[in-house]
Design an enzyme around this catalytic site. Structure first.
Site, PDB file in Angstrom:
ATOM      1  N   ASP A 168      -9.735  -2.186  -1.922  1.00 10.41           N
ATOM      2  CA  ASP A 168     -10.461  -1.155  -1.163  1.00 10.41           C
ATOM      3  C   ASP A 168      -9.869   0.236  -1.405  1.00 10.41           C
ATOM      4  O   ASP A 168     -10.494   1.249  -1.077  1.00 10.41           O
ATOM      5  CB  ASP A 168     -10.501  -1.484   0.338  1.00 10.41           C
ATOM      6  CG  ASP A 168      -9.149  -1.554   1.020  1.00 10.41           C
ATOM      7  OD1 ASP A 168      -8.111  -1.329   0.358  1.00 10.41           O
ATOM      8  OD2 ASP A 168      -9.122  -1.838   2.241  1.00 10.41           O
ATOM      9  N   LYS A 188      -6.062   0.780 -10.539  1.00 10.71           N
ATOM     10  CA  LYS A 188      -6.960  -0.318 -10.161  1.00 10.71           C
ATOM     11  C   LYS A 188      -8.429   0.100 -10.351  1.00 10.71           C
ATOM     12  O   LYS A 188      -9.264  -0.709 -10.755  1.00 10.71           O
ATOM     13  CB  LYS A 188      -6.716  -0.743  -8.711  1.00 10.71           C
ATOM     14  CG  LYS A 188      -5.421  -1.482  -8.494  1.00 10.71           C
ATOM     15  CD  LYS A 188      -5.328  -2.800  -9.253  1.00 10.71           C
ATOM     16  CE  LYS A 188      -6.090  -3.925  -8.591  1.00 10.71           C
ATOM     17  NZ  LYS A 188      -5.846  -5.222  -9.303  1.00 10.71           N
TER      18      LYS A 188
HETATM   19  O1  DAU Z   1      -5.781  -1.933   0.876  1.00  6.72           O
HETATM   20  C1  DAU Z   1      -5.441  -2.897  -0.086  1.00  6.72           C
HETATM   21  C2  DAU Z   1      -4.071  -2.586  -0.581  1.00  6.72           C
HETATM   22  O2  DAU Z   1      -3.164  -2.920   0.451  1.00  6.72           O
HETATM   23  C3  DAU Z   1      -3.688  -3.322  -1.853  1.00  6.72           C
HETATM   24  O3  DAU Z   1      -4.552  -2.937  -2.884  1.00  6.72           O
HETATM   25  C4  DAU Z   1      -2.252  -2.980  -2.232  1.00  6.72           C
HETATM   26  O4  DAU Z   1      -1.856  -3.667  -3.379  1.00  6.72           O
HETATM   27  C5  DAU Z   1      -1.341  -3.333  -1.085  1.00  6.72           C
HETATM   28  O5  DAU Z   1      -0.020  -2.956  -1.398  1.00  6.72           O
HETATM   29  C6  DAU Z   1      -1.804  -2.662   0.199  1.00  6.72           C
HETATM   30  O6  DAU Z   1      -1.585  -1.236   0.129  1.00  6.72           O
HETATM   31  P1  DAU Z   1      -1.005  -0.426   1.369  1.00  6.72           P
HETATM   32  O7  DAU Z   1      -0.344   0.799   0.873  1.00  6.72           O
HETATM   33  O8  DAU Z   1      -2.034  -0.257   2.418  1.00  6.72           O
HETATM   34  O9  DAU Z   1       0.087  -1.506   1.910  1.00  6.72           O
HETATM   35  P2  DAU Z   1       1.544  -1.318   2.496  1.00  6.72           P
HETATM   36  O10 DAU Z   1       1.951  -2.633   3.047  1.00  6.72           O
HETATM   37  O11 DAU Z   1       2.456  -0.661   1.538  1.00  6.72           O
HETATM   38  O12 DAU Z   1       1.323  -0.308   3.696  1.00  6.72           O
HETATM   39  C7  DAU Z   1       0.424  -0.584   4.751  1.00  6.72           C
HETATM   40  C8  DAU Z   1       0.446   0.598   5.705  1.00  6.72           C
HETATM   41  O13 DAU Z   1       1.742   0.658   6.338  1.00  6.72           O
HETATM   42  C9  DAU Z   1       0.260   1.938   5.012  1.00  6.72           C
HETATM   43  O14 DAU Z   1      -0.513   2.804   5.842  1.00  6.72           O
HETATM   44  C10 DAU Z   1       1.672   2.490   4.877  1.00  6.72           C
HETATM   45  C11 DAU Z   1       2.374   1.913   6.089  1.00  6.72           C
HETATM   46  N1  DAU Z   1       3.827   1.653   5.884  1.00  6.72           N
HETATM   47  C12 DAU Z   1       4.181   0.873   4.820  1.00  6.72           C
HETATM   48  C13 DAU Z   1       5.512   0.598   4.569  1.00  6.72           C
HETATM   49  C14 DAU Z   1       5.906  -0.246   3.378  1.00  6.72           C
HETATM   50  C15 DAU Z   1       4.767   2.135   6.766  1.00  6.72           C
HETATM   51  O15 DAU Z   1       4.433   2.820   7.754  1.00  6.72           O
HETATM   52  N2  DAU Z   1       6.084   1.865   6.516  1.00  6.72           N
HETATM   53  C16 DAU Z   1       6.497   1.117   5.450  1.00  6.72           C
HETATM   54  O16 DAU Z   1       7.734   0.919   5.286  1.00  6.72           O
END
Ligand code: DAU
Length: 347
Positions: free
Chosen positions: A136, A163
């Site tokens: 997405d 992507k």
């Molecule tokens: O939306 C689909 C995507 O979801 C996938 O295509 C990606 O491969 C996958 O990594 C994921 O991306 P996000 O950036 O949304 O996922 P992430 O888990 O890194 O972060 C989720 C949310 O949490 C984002 O708004 C950032 C926030 N976050 C993330 C981390 C790692 C924090 O606030 N603190 C953190 O330490």
């Protein structure tokens, strides 16, 4: 396996390669359980997030062959694709924060790696479906409403842009060469075996150890959470009933603000809210993703996992399986260097 040309039954190649592993390893397990007539081949580069442990219980399965290799290596990935009836291409660098630090591997694996598989797919005589796993994030941030498959793509970080490149490259191989491509754009997955750099496994495992949960910015960014098994079931549906050349959004319908997600995790674990530690925001941090899944629902799919229950089960899985994540967090120097580089300067 490579000699079995006369005996080709359905063979499924899943490229893993540092993939968002709850999806790929869960799909391999799901495929072996639900499709008794499938022979499954997994191709995995085994870089930092691709670990044999994710498939520990199916490594010796009699219908599963694990191949250690890189999708960019056409000598390895080419024959696998050419002998397959079905390819589900998960292989990607997936972590947005890493793409902000260094984007080269994202271009190589996500774009050039997809190109390598697509070239092989043109030559594959038995290929019935090639599912390109997209995201997405290709739609960019959506302030209101939900993204539909026909919406403009506006990726805003290097991961999302690679992507989007792969997504459209796959589409072009259908439009130009007639390769039976289907593209799925999924929202944030959660579930077991997810590398503890992603927000849910990172926050759960930090909280278990009473360590701070580094919440980016004001914590009000929204993500739509999809249980990995609902994603697997969606893939079954598009493999079975999807139309070549089409795109299908796969979203859980659980649009949740990060701060609320974090509170829920702490609540499930019975840990104090004081562990929440606001830190500097991610550069180019997309504010909100949300998917319109009408098209996929039209094929008969609906998500089955209730978010509260799915999250509680996922938290319990990490609590009960420290053998899986403690070695990464406590003994892997690469992970520890990443964590320092990512978080020390933020606080
Ligand atoms: O939306 C689909 C995507 O979801 C996938 O295509 C990606 O491969 C996958 O990594 C994921 O991306 P996000 O950036 O949304 O996922 P992430 O888990 O890194 O972060 C989720 C949310 O949490 C984002 O708004 C950032 C926030 N976050 C993330 C981390 C790692 C924090 O606030 N603190 C953190 O330490």
């Amino acid at each position: 396996f490579f000699q079995a040309e006369d005996d080709i039954r359905d063979k499924l190649v899943t490229g893993v390669q540092t993939c968002d592993l709850p999806i790929c390893s869960n799909f391999v397990r799901h495929a072996l359980q639900t499709h008794a007539d499938w022979n499954v081949n997994t191709l995995d580069k085994l870089t930092y997030a691709g670990r044999r442990e994710n498939l520990h219980d199916v490594m010796d399965h009699d219908r599963h062959v694990f191949v250690h290799g890189d999708i960019l290596d056409a000598a390895v990935s080419g024959p696998l694709v050419e002998q397959s009836h079905l390819v589900v291409h998960f292989a990607a660098e997936t972590h947005v924060d890493r793409s902000i630090m260094a984007a080269g591997e994202f271009i190589r694996t996500d774009v050039e790696g997809t190109f390598t598989l697509l070239e092989a797919a043109r030559r594959a005589p038995h290929l019935r479906r090639f599912v390109q796993i997209s995201t997405d994030e290709v739609y960019g941030s959506v302030p209101t409403g939900s993204s539909r498959e026909t919406d403009e793509l506006r990726p805003r970080n290097p991961y999302a842009a690679s992507k989007a490149g792969a997504d459209r490259l796959a589409y072009s191989y259908w439009a130009t060469h007639g390769v039976p491509i289907i593209i799925t754009r999924a929202s944030n997955n959660y579930g077991p075996y997810q590398f503890p750099e992603k927000v849910i496994p990172l926050f759960v495992t930090n909280a278990i150890d009473d360590r701070p949960l580094p919440l980016y910015g004001d914590g009000r960014n929204v993500r739509d959470w999809l249980h990995v098994l609902d994603h697997c079931r969606a893939l079954d549906v598009v493999i079975d009933r999807g139309v070549d050349g089409e795109v299908y959004n796969v979203g859980g319908g659980n649009d949740v603000m990060n701060v609320d997600l974090t509170r829920r995790i702490l609540q499930v674990l019975g840990k104090p809210l004081s562990l929440i530690t606001p830190v500097a925001d991610r550069q180019g941090h997309d504010r909100r993703y949300s998917l319109d899944t009408t098209k996929l629902r039209g094929l008969g799919w609906t998500p089955q996992v209730d978010f509260a229950q799915g999250l509680a089960e996922t938290v319990a899985w990490y609590r009960d399986n420290p053998w899986w994540w403690r070695p990464i967090k406590e003994q892997d120097p690469q992970f520890q260097a990443y964590y320092r580089a990512q978080y020390n300067s933020r606080t």
